[in-house]
Design a protein around this motif. Structure first.
Motif, short mmCIF file in Angstrom:
data_model
loop_
_atom_site.label_atom_id
_atom_site.label_comp_id
_atom_site.label_asym_id
_atom_site.label_seq_id
_atom_site.Cartn_x
_atom_site.Cartn_y
_atom_site.Cartn_z
N GLN A 1 65.94 -26.42 17.16
CA GLN A 1 66.55 -25.08 16.67
C GLN A 1 65.40 -24.33 15.90
OE1 GLN A 1 67.45 -28.10 15.45
NE2 GLN A 1 66.18 -27.68 13.60
N ASN A 2 65.67 -23.16 15.73
CA ASN A 2 64.65 -22.17 14.96
C ASN A 2 64.26 -22.73 13.41
OD1 ASN A 2 63.24 -20.07 13.45
ND2 ASN A 2 64.68 -18.58 14.32
N VAL A 3 63.28 -23.47 13.25
CA VAL A 3 62.99 -23.86 11.75
C VAL A 3 62.03 -22.82 11.19
CG1 VAL A 3 63.30 -26.32 12.37
CG2 VAL A 3 60.95 -25.37 12.92
N CYS A 4 61.71 -21.63 11.61
CA CYS A 4 60.79 -20.62 11.02
C CYS A 4 60.99 -20.56 9.54
CB CYS A 4 60.99 -19.50 11.76
SG CYS A 4 60.32 -19.57 13.48
N PRO A 5 62.33 -20.37 9.11
CA PRO A 5 62.26 -20.40 7.71
C PRO A 5 61.90 -21.53 6.90
CG PRO A 5 64.37 -19.65 8.93
CD PRO A 5 63.70 -20.07 9.62
N GLU A 6 61.92 -22.66 7.26
CA GLU A 6 61.49 -23.74 6.86
C GLU A 6 59.88 -23.85 6.76
OE1 GLU A 6 63.27 -27.68 7.77
OE2 GLU A 6 64.46 -26.53 9.05
N ILE A 7 59.25 -23.27 7.87
CA ILE A 7 57.91 -22.95 8.11
C ILE A 7 57.34 -22.22 6.89
CG2 ILE A 7 55.95 -22.70 9.34
CD1 ILE A 7 57.34 -23.84 11.58
N ILE A 8 57.87 -20.81 6.89
CA ILE A 8 57.57 -19.70 5.94
C ILE A 8 57.73 -20.30 4.56
CG2 ILE A 8 58.42 -17.70 4.97
CD1 ILE A 8 56.86 -17.33 7.48
N GLU A 9 58.71 -21.27 4.21
CA GLU A 9 58.73 -21.84 3.06
C GLU A 9 57.54 -22.69 2.51
OE1 GLU A 9 60.42 -22.75 -0.82
OE2 GLU A 9 61.10 -21.11 0.69
N ALA A 10 57.38 -23.52 3.59
CA ALA A 10 56.20 -24.39 3.40
C ALA A 10 54.81 -23.66 3.23
CB ALA A 10 56.06 -25.39 4.63
N LEU A 11 54.70 -22.57 3.83
CA LEU A 11 53.29 -21.72 3.73
C LEU A 11 53.40 -20.93 2.41
CD1 LEU A 11 52.92 -20.20 7.33
CD2 LEU A 11 51.47 -22.06 6.03
N SER A 12 54.76 -20.42 1.92
CA SER A 12 54.73 -19.45 1.13
C SER A 12 55.23 -20.30 -0.51
CB SER A 12 55.61 -18.17 1.24
OG SER A 12 57.02 -18.70 1.40
N GLY A 13 56.03 -21.19 -0.52
CA GLY A 13 56.61 -21.41 -1.49
C GLY A 13 57.83 -20.44 -1.91
N GLY A 14 58.08 -19.52 -1.15
CA GLY A 14 58.94 -18.47 -1.59
C GLY A 14 58.51 -17.39 -2.29
N ASP A 15 56.99 -17.29 -2.14
CA ASP A 15 56.26 -16.07 -2.82
C ASP A 15 55.31 -15.30 -1.59
OD1 ASP A 15 54.38 -14.77 -4.03
OD2 ASP A 15 53.91 -16.17 -5.62
N TYR A 16 56.17 -14.05 -1.53
CA TYR A 16 55.31 -13.40 -0.40
C TYR A 16 53.78 -13.43 -0.72
CZ TYR A 16 54.43 -9.38 2.71
OH TYR A 16 53.70 -8.64 3.46
N GLU A 17 53.37 -13.21 -1.84
CA GLU A 17 51.72 -12.87 -2.12
C GLU A 17 50.97 -14.10 -1.66
OE1 GLU A 17 49.37 -10.64 -2.61
OE2 GLU A 17 51.01 -9.68 -1.67
N ARG A 18 51.81 -15.28 -2.18
CA ARG A 18 51.14 -16.66 -1.74
C ARG A 18 51.00 -16.80 0.07
NH1 ARG A 18 53.99 -22.03 -4.16
NH2 ARG A 18 53.55 -20.76 -5.78
N LEU A 19 51.99 -16.28 0.84
CA LEU A 19 51.98 -16.46 2.02
C LEU A 19 50.64 -15.67 2.60
CD1 LEU A 19 52.70 -16.93 4.98
CD2 LEU A 19 54.21 -14.77 4.73
N ASN A 20 50.62 -14.30 2.00
CA ASN A 20 49.39 -13.22 2.20
C ASN A 20 48.14 -13.76 1.91
OD1 ASN A 20 51.09 -11.46 3.16
ND2 ASN A 20 51.21 -10.26 1.20
#
Length: 252
Positions: free
Chosen positions: A211-230
């Motif tokens: 299934q779509n696990v993109c939310p979990e991957i975004i969480e793993a990359l960012s820890g819920g912080d948009y600037e951390r992802l950037n």
């Protein structure tokens, strides 16, 4: 970043260069009128400057949309957690005082807040992957450099993770039907397994990513912080331009 009227701001070029410490762009570049990019644009500076300049420009114009999508992921995630807690209370009391209709309504809203983050996160990884793949093409980056450029997360580069997430979003229904995964599917499935820390067989058999696990991957990359992802995305792009890779020497 938001304007006073609540609209999302497009960050300035200078702000992006300074915020993410993009050294290759700090000195400026000259327009090479006699030279064109692969897709027909006029080339600015050398290959390194031009690739990063085009990446920054595309990223900042997408930034308001990415910001809104990321907020959608977080808001829906938090709403779902709240609703699940509410449902647990309802289930405990349903036999005595709570109408079954309330439980059905909660289940419907929980489901809606599962599909919402999946769509938002999928859109984020598609946008980022499109930007990064054009950046890769502009520089003719070798696949091994792309896979080993810093920062590495569970042994995977940001570029590899974003590409695997985009493939999950587009093809998870195909992944569900293939047992074991095809040779084309397997690299992305193994990358998803690594970033989400879920051990699977080396050939991907019976993997759980159907299934779509993109939310979990975004969480793993960012820890819920948009600037951390950037920061992870731009650190990766900077490392590609600077040639900072993990024990790898590019060979023709």
């Amino acid at each position: 970043m938001t304007c006073t009227n609540g609209a999302m701001e497009t960050p300035s070029y200078e702000a992006v260069v300074n915020t993410y410490d993009i050294e290759v762009l700090k000195s400026g570049g000259d327009l090479q009128v006699t030279s064109l990019t692969k897709d027909g644009d006029l080339k600015l500076g050398d290959d390194r400057f031009n690739a990063m300049f085009r990446f920054v420009q595309r990223w900042r114009f997408n930034s308001p949309t990415l910001t809104a999508l990321f907020e959608g992921v977080v808001t829906s995630r938090d709403r779902k957690r709240h609703l699940v807690g509410q449902r647990n209370q309802v289930v405990a009391a349903i036999r005595e005082t709570t109408p079954a209709e309330q439980l059905h309504a909660l289940n419907d809203e929980i489901a809606a807040n599962e599909f919402g983050p999946a769509a938002y996160a999928g859109a984020i990884v598609l946008v980022l992957n499109n930007l990064l793949q054009r950046f890769k093409s502009d520089l003719d980056v070798h696949d091994e450099i792309w896979k080993k450029a810093y920062p590495l997360i569970e042994g995977c580069s940001v570029g590899s993770i974003v590409e695997a997430a985009a493939n999950n979003f587009r093809h998870h229904d195909e992944w569900a039907r293939s047992e074991p995964p095809t040779r084309q599917q397997l690299p992305s499935i193994l990358t998803v397994a690594a970033i989400l820390k879920r051990p699977i067989a080396s050939d991907g058999s019976r993997h759980p990513f159907r299934q779509n696990v993109c939310p979990e991957i975004i969480e793993a990359l960012s820890g819920g912080d948009y600037e951390r992802l950037n920061h992870k995305v731009f650190t990766f792009a900077n490392s590609i331009v600077s040639g900072k890779v993990d024990n790898y020497c590019c060979r023709d």
